[in-house]
Scaffold this motif. Structure first.
Motif, PDB file in Angstrom:
ATOM      1  N   UNK A 118       0.901  -1.298   0.000  1.00  0.00           N
ATOM      2  CA  UNK A 118      -0.043   0.033  -0.178  1.00  0.00           C
ATOM      3  C   UNK A 118       0.940   1.124   0.111  1.00  0.00           C
ATOM      4  N   UNK A 119       1.069   1.742  -1.121  1.00  0.00           N
ATOM      5  CA  UNK A 119       1.947   2.882  -1.552  1.00  0.00           C
ATOM      6  C   UNK A 119       1.405   4.168  -1.175  1.00  0.00           C
ATOM      7  N   UNK A 120       1.678   5.217  -0.129  1.00  0.00           N
ATOM      8  CA  UNK A 120       1.083   6.131   0.330  1.00  0.00           C
ATOM      9  C   UNK A 120       1.694   7.316  -0.704  1.00  0.00           C
ATOM     10  N   UNK A 121       0.891   7.944  -1.737  1.00  0.00           N
ATOM     11  CA  UNK A 121       1.162   9.095  -2.487  1.00  0.00           C
ATOM     12  C   UNK A 121       0.682  10.505  -2.007  1.00  0.00           C
ATOM     13  N   UNK A 122       1.592  11.019  -1.413  1.00  0.00           N
ATOM     14  CA  UNK A 122       0.920  12.429  -1.020  1.00  0.00           C
ATOM     15  C   UNK A 122       0.856  13.468  -1.901  1.00  0.00           C
ATOM     16  N   UNK A 123       1.578  13.421  -2.929  1.00  0.00           N
ATOM     17  CA  UNK A 123       1.664  14.241  -4.060  1.00  0.00           C
ATOM     18  C   UNK A 123       0.107  14.280  -4.603  1.00  0.00           C
ATOM     19  N   UNK A 124      -0.357  13.035  -4.886  1.00  0.00           N
ATOM     20  CA  UNK A 124      -1.594  13.010  -5.628  1.00  0.00           C
ATOM     21  C   UNK A 124      -2.721  12.770  -4.689  1.00  0.00           C
TER      22      UNK A 124
END
Length: 542
Positions: free
Chosen positions: A117-123
Motif C-alpha cells: 500500500x504505497x502512500x502518494x502524498x502528491x496525488x
C-alpha cells in the motif's frame, strides 16, 4: 517515542513497579486483537505492526487515522512510505527478516510481499500493488460494517469511516469489493484508495478478506518509511493506526483458537496433581517438611494462573479484548507462579528442609540473584503483554525477557551441582556411604530432570513453533505445559514424604551395612571391590 493504549511502566523505583503494573492493567487493559498504536517522533524505517493467522473468510481491517510527517510540502511529495502485507509459510518468523532494510520494498519488491500500500502524498492517493499468485485476497477501502445484533435488524452504520477529501473515490462499504484495475499494475491488478488530508496529517483505511483456502496462512502487517532507511538521515514522524483482525470463529488467531480448551484442561491437570499431592502429605505427616507444602502451593498457583489465562482467551475470542479484572488476576498469579517455581527448584537442589535448615553463603547468593531476576522477567512479560508489537521498546523488553529467563535457568543448576559435589566428597569421609550414595544418585536424576525441563521448554518448544504450520503452532504451548506437568509429577515422586525415600532417610548404624550392600550392588560400585565389616568382626569375636 511510542505511546499506546497499552501504556508502559514509565520510570520509577522498583518498589513502585507493582502498583504501577496494577494501575496499568486496571486503566489501560489489554485490548486483545483490536489494536491501537500511537507512535510519536518515530524514526524507524520498518515497523512490525502485527502477525495473525487467518482462515477462510477471515478479515483484516486497518485504519490510519493520523500520519504527520513534519516536513515541508515539497519534501513530502518525494516520500516513499506505506503498508506491506506478507505471508509466512511456516513458523512465526517475520518474512522480511532476511531483507536488507536499506532496500525499499516500494522500489524493489521482495517475493515475500503479497500486497503493498504505497502512500502518494502528491496525488493524495494510496496505490495498492498485488504480487504473487494469490489473487483472491479481497481488498477494499474503508472498514467492515458491524454485524447486526439480531437477524434482519441492520446496524446504523459502519464502525468507522475513512476520512478522505471530497475528491476521493466513493465505494460501497456494505460488503468487500474486489480490487479494480485502475492504471497499469506491475505484476497484477492495482487498486487506488483515497488519501484524506486534514490539518497537516493524512488518513485512510482499508480491509482485506481471505477469499479461499489457498490464501489461508500467517500474515504479517508492517509499515515502511523508506526515507529513514539511511542511518543519520532519519526524519521523525507521528502515526496512529488501528488494526482489527478476525477469523470466522472469533478474534483469535488460527494458532490461538485451541488455547482456551488447552489451558482449561491443563489447569484441571495441575489442580488434580495438587489435590493428590496434598492427600499424600496428609497420609505421611511424620515425614512432611515445609518444602512439601511449598510444592503444593506451586501446583495450585500454576492451576489458577492457567485458569485465568484460559478465561482471558475466551473473552478475547468473543469480544476482542479480555476482562480487566481477570487479566489482573492472571498477571498476579503468573508473578507468584514464576517466583515459586524457581525458588522451589533451588531449595530442593540445595537440600534445604530435607537434610539441612541453613543455606550456605553461596546458596544465599544464588537466591539473591534468582529471585530479583525472576521478578524482572515477570515484569518484562507483563510489559510485553501490555504493549503493542509495533511499539519502539517492544523488541527491547522481549530481549530482556529471553536473556533473564536463560540466566535464571542457568543459576538454579548451581545448587544441584554443589549438592552433588558435596555428596561425592562426603560419601568417602563421614562413614555414611550408603545413604550418601543413594542421595547422590537421586540428585543426579534431579539434575537431569531440570536440564530436560529447561531444554524442552526453552529450545525444543521454540524450534517446534517455527517448524509447524501456522494452525498447529499451539503445539508449542502444549509441549511447554505438558513438560511442566511432567516435571512437577516426577519431582513429587522423587521427593515424596515416604519413609523409604533415600533423600529423607536418616542413617542408622544397624542398617548402614544393608544399605551399603544394596546401593553398591545397584550402582555397580561393588564390582572388583572388597569391604571389611568392622561391626560384624567385632560380633564374631564376642
Amino acid at each position: 517515542m511510542a505511546v499506546s493504549e497499552r501504556r508502559g511502566l514509565g520510570r520509577g523505583s522498583p518498589a513502585e513497579w507493582g502498583p504501577r503494573l496494577l494501575l496499568l492493567l486496571l486503566l489501560g487493559g489489554c485490548s486483545g486483537r483490536i489494536h491501537r498504536l500511537v507512535l510519536t517522533g518515530e524514526k524507524r524505517a520498518d515497523i512490525p505492526l502485527n502477525s495473525f493467522g487467518f482462515y477462510t473468510n477471515g478479515s483484516l481491517e486497518v485504519e490510519l487515522s493520523l500520519l504527520r510527517l513534519g516536513l515541508q510540502e515539497k519534501e513530502e511529495k518525494s516520500l516513499l512510505m506505506g503498508f506491506s502485507l506478507s505471508r509466512v509459510q511456516s513458523g512465526s518468523s517475520r518474512s522480511y527478516s532476511t531483507r536488507d532494510f536499506r532496500d525499499c520494498p516500494f522500489q524493489k519488491n521482495s517475493s515475500n510481499f503479497l500486497v503493498l500500500f504505497l502512500i502518494n502524498t502528491k496525488d493524495q492517493q494510496v496505490q495498492v500493488r498485488q504480487y504473487g499468485e494469490q489473487k483472491k485476497l479481497l481488498i477494499s477501502p474503508g472498514l467492515l460494517p458491524d454485524l447486526p445484533s439480531e437477524p434482519g435488524l441492520p446496524k446504523p452504520g459502519p464502525t468507522a469511516t475513512p476520512k478522505v477529501d471530497s475528491g476521493a473515490i466513493a465505494v460501497n462499504k456494505a460488503k468487500p469489493q474486489p480490487a479494480v484495475s485502475q492504471g497499469p499494475g506491475r505484476k497484477g491488478k492495482e487498486l487506488v484508495l483515497g488519501l484524506g488530508h486534514l490539518n497537516n496529517s493524512y488518513n485512510f483505511s482499508f480491509h482485506v478478506v481471505i477469499g479461499s483456502r489457498a490464501e489461508e496462512g500467517q500474515y504479517n502487517l508492517n509499515f515502511h518509511n523508506c526515507n529513514n532507511s539511511v542511518p543519520g538521515k532519519e526524519h521523525p514522524f507521528d502515526i496512529t493506526v488501528m488494526i482489527r483482525e478476525k477469523n470466522p470463529e472469533g478474534f483469535l488467531s488460527a494458532a490461538e483458537i485451541p488455547l482456551f480448551k488447552l489451558y482449561m484442561v491443563m489447569s484441571a491437570c495441575f489442580l488434580a496433581a495438587g489435590i493428590f499431592w496434598v492427600s499424600v502429605l496428609c497420609r505421611n505427616t511424620y515425614n512432611v517438611f515445609k518444602i512439601h507444602w511449598l510444592m503444593a502451593a506451586l501446583a495450585f498457583t500454576k492451576s489458577i494462573s492457567l485458569l485465568f489465562h484460559s478465561i482471558n482467551y475466551y473473552f478475547i475470542n468473543s469480544q476482542g479484548h479480555p476482562i480487566e479484572g481477570l487479566a489482573v488476576m492472571h498477571y498476579i498469579t503468573h508473578l507468584l507462579k514464576g517466583a515459586l517455581l524457581f525458588i522451589t527448584i533451588a531449595l530442593i537442589g540445595s537440600g534445604w528442609a530435607f537434610v539441612k535448615y541453613v543455606l550456605s553463603d553461596k546458596e544465599k547468593k544464588i537466591f539473591g540473584i534468582v529471585i530479583p531476576l525472576q521478578v524482572l522477567a515477570n515484569v518484562a512479560y507483563i510489559v510485553i503483554e501490555s504493549r503493542e508489537e509495533g511499539a519502539s521498546d517492544y523488541g527491547l523488553w522481549k530481549e530482556i525477557l529471553f536473556l533473564v529467563d536463560l540466566i535464571c535457568c542457568g543459576a538454579i543448576l548451581f545448587p544441584v551441582v554443589w549438592s552433588i559435589r558435596h555428596l561425592q566428597e562426603a560419601s568417602g569421609t563421614d562413614g555414611k556411604v550408603a545413604v550418601n550414595l543413594a542421595k547422590l544418585k537421586l540428585f543426579r536424576h534431579y539434575y537431569v530432570m531440570v536440564i530436560c525441563y529447561v531444554y524442552f521448554t526453552r529450545i525444543i518448544a521454540i524450534l517446534l513453533r517455527v517448524a509447524v504450520p501456522f494452525q498447529w503452532q499451539w503445539l508449542y504451548q502444549l509441549l511447554v505445559e505438558g513438560s511442566t506437568l511432567a516435571f512437577f509429577v516426577l519431582t513429587g515422586y522423587k521427593f515424596q514424604p515416604a519413609g523409604d525415600n533415600p533423600y529423607l532417610q536418616l542413617p542408622q548404624e544397624d542398617e548402614e551395612d544393608v544399605q551399603m550392600e544394596q546401593v553398591m550392588t545397584d550402582s555397580g560400585f561393588r564390582e572388583g571391590l572388597s569391604k571389611v565389616n568392622k561391626t560384624a568382626s567385632a560380633r564374631e569375636l564376642l
